[in-house]
Design an enzyme around this catalytic site. Structure first.
Site, PDB file in Angstrom:
ATOM      1  N   LYS A   1      20.449  68.078  79.637  1.00 48.23           N
ATOM      2  CA  LYS A   1      19.905  69.442  79.471  1.00 48.23           C
ATOM      3  C   LYS A   1      19.801  69.710  77.974  1.00 48.23           C
ATOM      4  CE  LYS A   1      19.309  72.484  82.687  1.00 48.23           C
ATOM      5  NZ  LYS A   1      18.283  72.201  83.715  1.00 48.23           N
TER       6      LYS A   1
ATOM      7  N   THR B   1      21.081  67.951  85.726  1.00 48.06           N
ATOM      8  CA  THR B   1      21.098  68.567  84.390  1.00 48.06           C
ATOM      9  C   THR B   1      21.566  70.017  84.515  1.00 48.06           C
ATOM     10  OG1 THR B   1      18.793  69.327  84.400  1.00 48.06           O
ATOM     11  CG2 THR B   1      19.204  67.084  83.615  1.00 48.06           C
ATOM     12  N   ASP B   2      21.345  70.621  85.678  1.00 47.16           N
ATOM     13  CA  ASP B   2      21.833  71.990  85.896  1.00 47.16           C
ATOM     14  C   ASP B   2      23.362  72.041  85.856  1.00 47.16           C
ATOM     15  OD1 ASP B   2      20.979  74.778  86.628  1.00 47.16           O
ATOM     16  OD2 ASP B   2      22.357  74.371  88.296  1.00 47.16           O
TER      17      ASP B   2
ATOM     18  N   PHE C   1      11.029  65.071  35.661  1.00 47.14           N
ATOM     19  CA  PHE C   1      10.527  63.893  36.374  1.00 47.14           C
ATOM     20  C   PHE C   1       9.490  63.240  35.484  1.00 47.14           C
ATOM     21  CE2 PHE C   1       7.826  61.729  39.655  1.00 47.14           C
ATOM     22  CZ  PHE C   1       8.802  60.832  40.055  1.00 47.14           C
TER      23      PHE C   1
ATOM     24  N   ARG D   1      11.284  71.252  34.879  1.00 51.18           N
ATOM     25  CA  ARG D   1      10.568  71.754  36.054  1.00 51.18           C
ATOM     26  C   ARG D   1      11.532  72.507  36.963  1.00 51.18           C
ATOM     27  NH1 ARG D   1       9.912  66.588  40.293  1.00 51.18           N
ATOM     28  NH2 ARG D   1      12.138  66.116  40.329  1.00 51.18           N
TER      29      ARG D   1
ATOM     30  N   GLN E   1      15.708  61.861  43.815  1.00 54.91           N
ATOM     31  CA  GLN E   1      16.456  60.697  44.302  1.00 54.91           C
ATOM     32  C   GLN E   1      17.836  60.645  43.637  1.00 54.91           C
ATOM     33  OE1 GLN E   1      13.179  60.769  43.614  1.00 54.91           O
ATOM     34  NE2 GLN E   1      12.046  59.140  44.628  1.00 54.91           N
TER      35      GLN E   1
ATOM     36  N   ASN F   1      11.007  67.809  48.813  1.00 52.59           N
ATOM     37  CA  ASN F   1      10.805  68.317  47.459  1.00 52.59           C
ATOM     38  C   ASN F   1       9.882  69.531  47.566  1.00 52.59           C
ATOM     39  OD1 ASN F   1      10.538  68.663  44.733  1.00 52.59           O
ATOM     40  ND2 ASN F   1       9.830  66.591  44.287  1.00 52.59           N
TER      41      ASN F   1
ATOM     42  N   HIS G   1       7.806  71.705  46.132  1.00 58.18           N
ATOM     43  CA  HIS G   1       7.133  71.745  44.825  1.00 58.18           C
ATOM     44  C   HIS G   1       6.821  73.168  44.372  1.00 58.18           C
ATOM     45  CE1 HIS G   1       6.655  67.447  45.256  1.00 58.18           C
ATOM     46  NE2 HIS G   1       5.942  67.590  46.357  1.00 58.18           N
TER      47      HIS G   1
HETATM   48  O1  LIG Z   1      11.985  63.888  42.060  1.00 59.15           O
HETATM   49  C1  LIG Z   1      10.881  63.410  42.333  1.00 59.15           C
HETATM   50  N1  LIG Z   1      10.801  62.170  42.906  1.00 59.15           N
HETATM   51  C2  LIG Z   1       9.624  61.569  43.234  1.00 59.15           C
HETATM   52  O2  LIG Z   1       9.593  60.435  43.743  1.00 59.15           O
HETATM   53  C3  LIG Z   1       8.446  62.302  42.964  1.00 59.15           C
HETATM   54  N2  LIG Z   1       7.110  62.038  43.159  1.00 59.15           N
HETATM   55  C4  LIG Z   1       6.429  63.132  42.724  1.00 59.15           C
HETATM   56  O3  LIG Z   1       5.170  63.244  42.766  1.00 59.15           O
HETATM   57  N3  LIG Z   1       7.284  64.073  42.242  1.00 59.15           N
HETATM   58  C5  LIG Z   1       8.545  63.580  42.390  1.00 59.15           C
HETATM   59  N4  LIG Z   1       9.761  64.119  42.077  1.00 59.15           N
END
Ligand SMILES: O=c1[nH]c(=O)c2[nH]c(=O)[nH]c2[nH]1
Length: 274
Positions: A12, A57-58, A151, A168, A212, A238, A240
């Site tokens: 369930k 499942t009930d 970055f 950024r 990362q 991410n 953006h």
């Molecule tokens: O921290 C980031 N990792 C990426 O692999 C990546 N690729 C991207 O276009 N921006 C970012 N920023």
């Protein structure tokens, strides 16, 4: 042609459950969504329509509510109780998975609550015969830092237009799942609090050269804070934030006005293990 039934399970999904503890003057709310999934010797139901080994499942849903009546210590402990119950009491069932999501409610006063939209706590318990495995975690924890993130120095090819960013906005919505190395004598709530806190502090305290790198720092911090954990998987979109070009309007934009895009988004995922 000879055929066979392959991997299968049934259960369930998304039993909505709210439990109110009224014993103290200040009430307490637990708001869970519980999904059960059972597997075992179930060939006959698929091949012959023989339902003798099928706990409905009930009934699984009713078990969730019945067990909740007795008390819920933490979602990890509740999941273990339920999964073990199905495997221990149904001869046809050898494996049970119980996945639970917990929505937080914060007290306004003794009897009124405000739903906490900031994150959902999650747990998945898998019982396979005598073995049990518990994963805890959280999802929907949105974090942003307004500087201390760059970055640059990335690979470039003929399709690369991204300019290097020396400064950024970094924003993400954390989905974290951590695996427990042991399940006896664990203070599940304490591990949740420590891991949660470690993830937030590592995001905030790490100067980020990429999401990362931040992911690894967050995973490492959670494992450092919680010796009970053997590994943590992080899934970090991410989110953006693009600086808006205001030059057509004769205005500058010294890192003030951003367009917060919702898609597409980078998705950075990884597992940190001891
Ligand atoms: O921290 C980031 N990792 C990426 O692999 C990546 N690729 C991207 O276009 N921006 C970012 N920023």
């Amino acid at each position: 042609m000879l055929m066979r039934i392959g991997a299968n399970s049934y259960g369930k999904s998304e039993c909505r459950l709210v439990r109110i503890d009224r014993r103290a003057r200040a009430h307490r709310i637990q708001d869970l969504t519980v999904s059960t999934s059972l597997a075992g010797s179930l060939d006959k139901v698929h091949l012959d329509g023989d339902n003798t080994g099928v706990l409905p499942t009930d009934s699984q849903k009713n078990t969730v509510y019945g067990f909740a009546r007795r008390g819920i210590d933490s979602i990890e402990a509740f999941g273990l109780e339920l999964a073990r119950h199905f495997v221990d009491t149904q001869h046809s069932i050898h494996r049970a998975t119980v996945a639970i999501e917990q929505t937080m409610w914060h007290p306004v006063d003794d009897i009124s609550f405000r739903r906490g939209g900031e994150l959902t706590r999650i747990a998945t318990v898998r019982v396979d015969g005598p073995q049990a495995e518990v994963t805890g975690g959280l999802t929907g924890l949105t974090l942003l830092k307004s500087t201390d993130s760059e970055f640059q120095g990335f690979a470039r090819d003929r399709f690369t237009t991204l300019p290097p960013a020396a400064d950024r906005v970094l924003a993400t919505s954390v989905d974290a799942r951590w695996r427990f190395g042991r399940i006896e004598g664990v203070d599940w709530d304490k591990v949740f609090d420590l891991a949660h806190q470690a993830l937030v502090q590592a995001f905030a305290g790490t100067y980020s050269r990429s999401l990362q790198q931040t992911l690894y720092a967050m995973g490492e911090a959670a494992l450092d804070a919680c010796p009970e954990l053997t590994e943590i998987h992080l899934s970090l979109p991410n989110k953006h934030h693009f600086l808006v070009d205001l030059t057509p309007f004769g205005m500058d934009n010294p890192d003030v006005v951003y367009y917060a895009a919702d898609r597409p988004y980078g998705l950075i995922e990884g597992t940190v293990s001891r």
